[in-house]
Each structure stands twice: as structure tokens, then as C-alpha cells.
Design an enzyme around this catalytic site. Structure first.
Site, PDB file in Angstrom:
ATOM      1  N   LYS A   1      -6.627  -8.512  -7.675  1.00  0.00           N
ATOM      2  CA  LYS A   1      -7.825  -9.191  -8.186  1.00  0.00           C
ATOM      3  C   LYS A   1      -8.342  -8.430  -9.696  1.00  0.00           C
ATOM      4  O   LYS A   1      -7.920  -7.269  -9.718  1.00  0.00           O
ATOM      5  CB  LYS A   1      -8.798  -9.198  -7.544  1.00  0.00           C
ATOM      6  CG  LYS A   1      -8.572 -10.203  -6.170  1.00  0.00           C
ATOM      7  CD  LYS A   1      -8.928 -11.360  -6.458  1.00  0.00           C
ATOM      8  CE  LYS A   1      -8.303 -12.431  -5.555  1.00  0.00           C
ATOM      9  NZ  LYS A   1      -8.043 -13.765  -5.709  1.00  0.00           N
TER      10      LYS A   1
ATOM     11  N   HIS B   1       1.469   0.545 -13.432  1.00  0.00           N
ATOM     12  CA  HIS B   1       1.959  -0.840 -13.555  1.00  0.00           C
ATOM     13  C   HIS B   1       3.405  -0.485 -13.456  1.00  0.00           C
ATOM     14  O   HIS B   1       3.993   0.613 -14.242  1.00  0.00           O
ATOM     15  CB  HIS B   1       1.532  -1.258 -14.961  1.00  0.00           C
ATOM     16  CG  HIS B   1       2.106  -2.757 -15.100  1.00  0.00           C
ATOM     17  ND1 HIS B   1       1.720  -3.763 -14.847  1.00  0.00           N
ATOM     18  CD2 HIS B   1       3.175  -2.806 -15.873  1.00  0.00           C
ATOM     19  CE1 HIS B   1       2.364  -4.735 -14.911  1.00  0.00           C
ATOM     20  NE2 HIS B   1       3.348  -4.281 -16.034  1.00  0.00           N
TER      21      HIS B   1
ATOM     22  N   ILE C   1     -10.834  -6.421 -11.841  1.00  0.00           N
ATOM     23  CA  ILE C   1     -12.032  -5.682 -11.690  1.00  0.00           C
ATOM     24  C   ILE C   1     -13.356  -5.997 -12.615  1.00  0.00           C
ATOM     25  O   ILE C   1     -13.185  -6.294 -13.677  1.00  0.00           O
ATOM     26  CB  ILE C   1     -11.696  -4.082 -12.032  1.00  0.00           C
ATOM     27  CG1 ILE C   1     -10.647  -3.593 -11.190  1.00  0.00           C
ATOM     28  CG2 ILE C   1     -12.994  -3.335 -11.885  1.00  0.00           C
ATOM     29  CD1 ILE C   1     -10.882  -3.303  -9.681  1.00  0.00           C
TER      30      ILE C   1
ATOM     31  N   ASP D   1      -3.891  -4.916 -17.903  1.00  0.00           N
ATOM     32  CA  ASP D   1      -3.141  -4.057 -18.313  1.00  0.00           C
ATOM     33  C   ASP D   1      -3.026  -3.489 -19.954  1.00  0.00           C
ATOM     34  O   ASP D   1      -2.132  -3.168 -20.615  1.00  0.00           O
ATOM     35  CB  ASP D   1      -1.438  -4.589 -17.981  1.00  0.00           C
ATOM     36  CG  ASP D   1      -1.163  -4.995 -16.694  1.00  0.00           C
ATOM     37  OD1 ASP D   1      -1.833  -4.199 -15.895  1.00  0.00           O
ATOM     38  OD2 ASP D   1      -0.387  -5.949 -16.431  1.00  0.00           O
TER      39      ASP D   1
ATOM     40  N   GLY E   1       0.518  -1.486   0.093  1.00  0.00           N
ATOM     41  CA  GLY E   1      -0.039   0.196  -0.153  1.00  0.00           C
ATOM     42  C   GLY E   1       0.868   1.208  -0.283  1.00  0.00           C
ATOM     43  O   GLY E   1       0.142   2.412   0.513  1.00  0.00           O
ATOM     44  N   SER E   2       2.109   1.105  -0.486  1.00  0.00           N
ATOM     45  CA  SER E   2       3.077   2.517  -0.394  1.00  0.00           C
ATOM     46  C   SER E   2       2.360   3.574  -1.320  1.00  0.00           C
ATOM     47  O   SER E   2       2.294   4.775  -1.093  1.00  0.00           O
ATOM     48  CB  SER E   2       4.270   2.286  -0.718  1.00  0.00           C
ATOM     49  OG  SER E   2       4.436   1.679  -2.076  1.00  0.00           O
TER      50      SER E   2
HETATM   51  C1  GRF Z   1       3.400  -1.303  -7.553  1.00  0.00           C
HETATM   52  O1  GRF Z   1       4.577  -1.624  -8.145  1.00  0.00           O
HETATM   53  C2  GRF Z   1       2.323  -1.138  -8.529  1.00  0.00           C
HETATM   54  O2  GRF Z   1       2.974  -0.538 -10.076  1.00  0.00           O
HETATM   55  C3  GRF Z   1       1.639  -2.118  -9.026  1.00  0.00           C
HETATM   56  O3  GRF Z   1       1.462  -2.988  -7.759  1.00  0.00           O
HETATM   57  C4  GRF Z   1       2.783  -2.376  -6.875  1.00  0.00           C
HETATM   58  C5  GRF Z   1       1.888  -1.715  -5.589  1.00  0.00           C
HETATM   59  O4  GRF Z   1       3.030  -1.404  -4.527  1.00  0.00           O
HETATM   60  N1  GRF Z   1       0.439  -2.268  -9.672  1.00  0.00           N
HETATM   61  P1  GRF Z   1       2.249  -0.793  -3.172  1.00  0.00           P
HETATM   62  O5  GRF Z   1       1.427  -1.792  -2.513  1.00  0.00           O
HETATM   63  O6  GRF Z   1       1.613   0.569  -3.690  1.00  0.00           O
HETATM   64  O7  GRF Z   1       3.608  -0.421  -2.370  1.00  0.00           O
END
Ligand code: GRF
Length: 208
Positions: free
Chosen positions: A100, A118, A102, A159, A21-22
Site C-alpha cells: 500500500k 525495491h 504510505i 519508488d 515477509g522474508s
Molecule cells: C522484495 O522483493 C522487496 O524488494 C519488495 O517486496 C519483496 C518483499 O519480499 N519491496 P518479502 O516479503 O520480504 O519476502
């Protein structure tokens, strides 16, 4: 620019996350600092044990765990997600590491209002199976000299939705998948708030 706390209607965001969730936390902090004119009305996750949910609990952010184990017999995932989004007056969905697919019904409910990020330059290194460190391993193994990030609208496949924004990162000679992933994630943290902010500003102009 910092937004003042006025009475104008803000863009209501639902974040979907399954992991660390960063990106979610980063967008949340931008909103808190007044850099994005929006509310995070809800965090939706399939994973009750992820860091994103832990952060939401600590920071009193509204959240909902939706997965097949938590549904009663007469419920289905798309209906439950749809109801939660409508109940929370959601204007924009931001996927941030959501593992998951959507559901089609949700994409129809929110046309060009679902964003995903992505960690590669789509259409390269995208599609089913390209997630997390696997993306960066594939980049390193391919011998590509550059990779990057893509922010795109979500459509019915993995994607493949229209691309909104891309930015490149060099692949260095001594890069491992892990070192590369760190630089790509830094770029995600710089870029995702900018795109989310643009959407929210557009929404603000239309509404107020
Ligand atoms: C990120 O690298 C994003 O590009 C991908 O999933 C990862 C999520 O990272 N879709 P975080 O959970 O937001 O740290």
C-alpha cells in the site's frame, strides 16, 4: 560486531509488510542475534493472512492489521497508522514488501526515516505496477544484462525517493524471472540489514 544488551536506548522500528515477509524475518533475526541495535516494536500489515503476520503471531511480535475494512466510520487509515506509530515510540519505519502507499501525513511525520527496498536498479523498473515477479519479468523481457536492488527513502510517489544504496546482479542468459528473483532476494537479505544497522547506529550516537 555484536551489541551487548546494555541500558542504552535502542532504535524503535516499525516494519510494514504485506506478503511473505522474508526481509522482515531476516531483519528480526539480525536484531535477535545482536547484530542490529534496535527493537521491532510493531509489524503493521494490511493483509491479515500473510506469512509476515503468521511469523509475528508465532514469535510473539507485536502486530497490527490496518486496512479499510477494519476501520470504523469516523477513522481514516493515516490517522490510525499515525497513532499506532506514536504509541509505539517509533523512530524508523522499514517497508518490507508493503503493498500500500504510505500516506502523505506519515511521510511528513517521519521525514527521511522511512526506508523501502525495491528489487531492481531504480529508476529502472520502478513505479506503480512494478512489484513482485512483474519487476523481474520486465527485466528479462527488456534484455538488460544486469539488474539489482535499491534501498531508498520513501517520498510521496512510488519508488522515487532518494537512493541510499544500490547493488547490481548479473542477468544470466538462461535466467527466468523466477531464477532471477531468487538471486535478487538473496542480495536483499544481505543488504537491507546493513542499511538498517547504519541508521540505528547513527540514531544510537545521536541519542546516547
Ligand atoms: C522484495 O522483493 C522487496 O524488494 C519488495 O517486496 C519483496 C518483499 O519480499 N519491496 P518479502 O516479503 O520480504 O519476502
Amino acid at each position: 560486531m555484536k551489541y551487548s544488551n546494555d541500558n542504552e536506548q535502542k532504535c524503535n522500528i516499525a516494519i510494514f509488510a504485506s506478503g511473505t515477509g522474508s526481509n522482515f524475518i531476516n531483519i528480526y533475526n539480525h536484531i535477535l542475534d545482536g547484530k542490529i541495535f534496535a527493537n521491532i516494536n510493531i509489524l503493521i500489515s494490511n493483509n491479515p493472512n500473510c506469512k509476515a503476520i503468521e511469523f509475528a503471531k508465532k514469535n510473539k511480535i507485536n502486530y497490527k492489521i490496518i486496512n479499510k475494512f477494519r476501520l470504523s466510520n469516523n477513522e481514516n487509515i493515516e490517522k490510525v497508522i499515525g497513532k499506532v506509530l506514536i504509541k509505539n515510540n517509533i523512530n524508523l519505519i522499514v517497508l518490507a514488501g508493503y503493498m500500500k502507499k504510505i500516506p502523505k501525513q506519515i511521510i511528513e511525520l517521519y521525514p527521511r526515516k522511512i526506508l523501502n527496498i525495491h528489487p531492481a536498479l531504480l529508476p529502472k523498473f520502478g513505479g506503480k505496477g512494478f512489484y513482485g515477479i512483474k519487476v523481474h519479468e520486465a527485466v528479462i523481457n527488456s534484455g538488460e544484462k544486469s539488474t539489482g536492488i535499491t534501498i531508498h527513502f520513501v517520498d510521496n510517489d512510488y519508488d522515487t525517493g532518494d537512493i541510499i544504496y544500490q547493488k547490481e546482479v548479473d542477468v544470466l542468459e538462461n535466467d527466468s524471472a523466477v531464477s532471477l528473483s531468487k538471486r535478487v532476494l538473496e542480495l536483499e537479505h544481505k543488504s537491507y540489514p546493513v542499511v538498517v544497522k547504519e541508521f540505528c547506529d547513527k540514531y544510537r550516537k545521536e541519542l546516547n
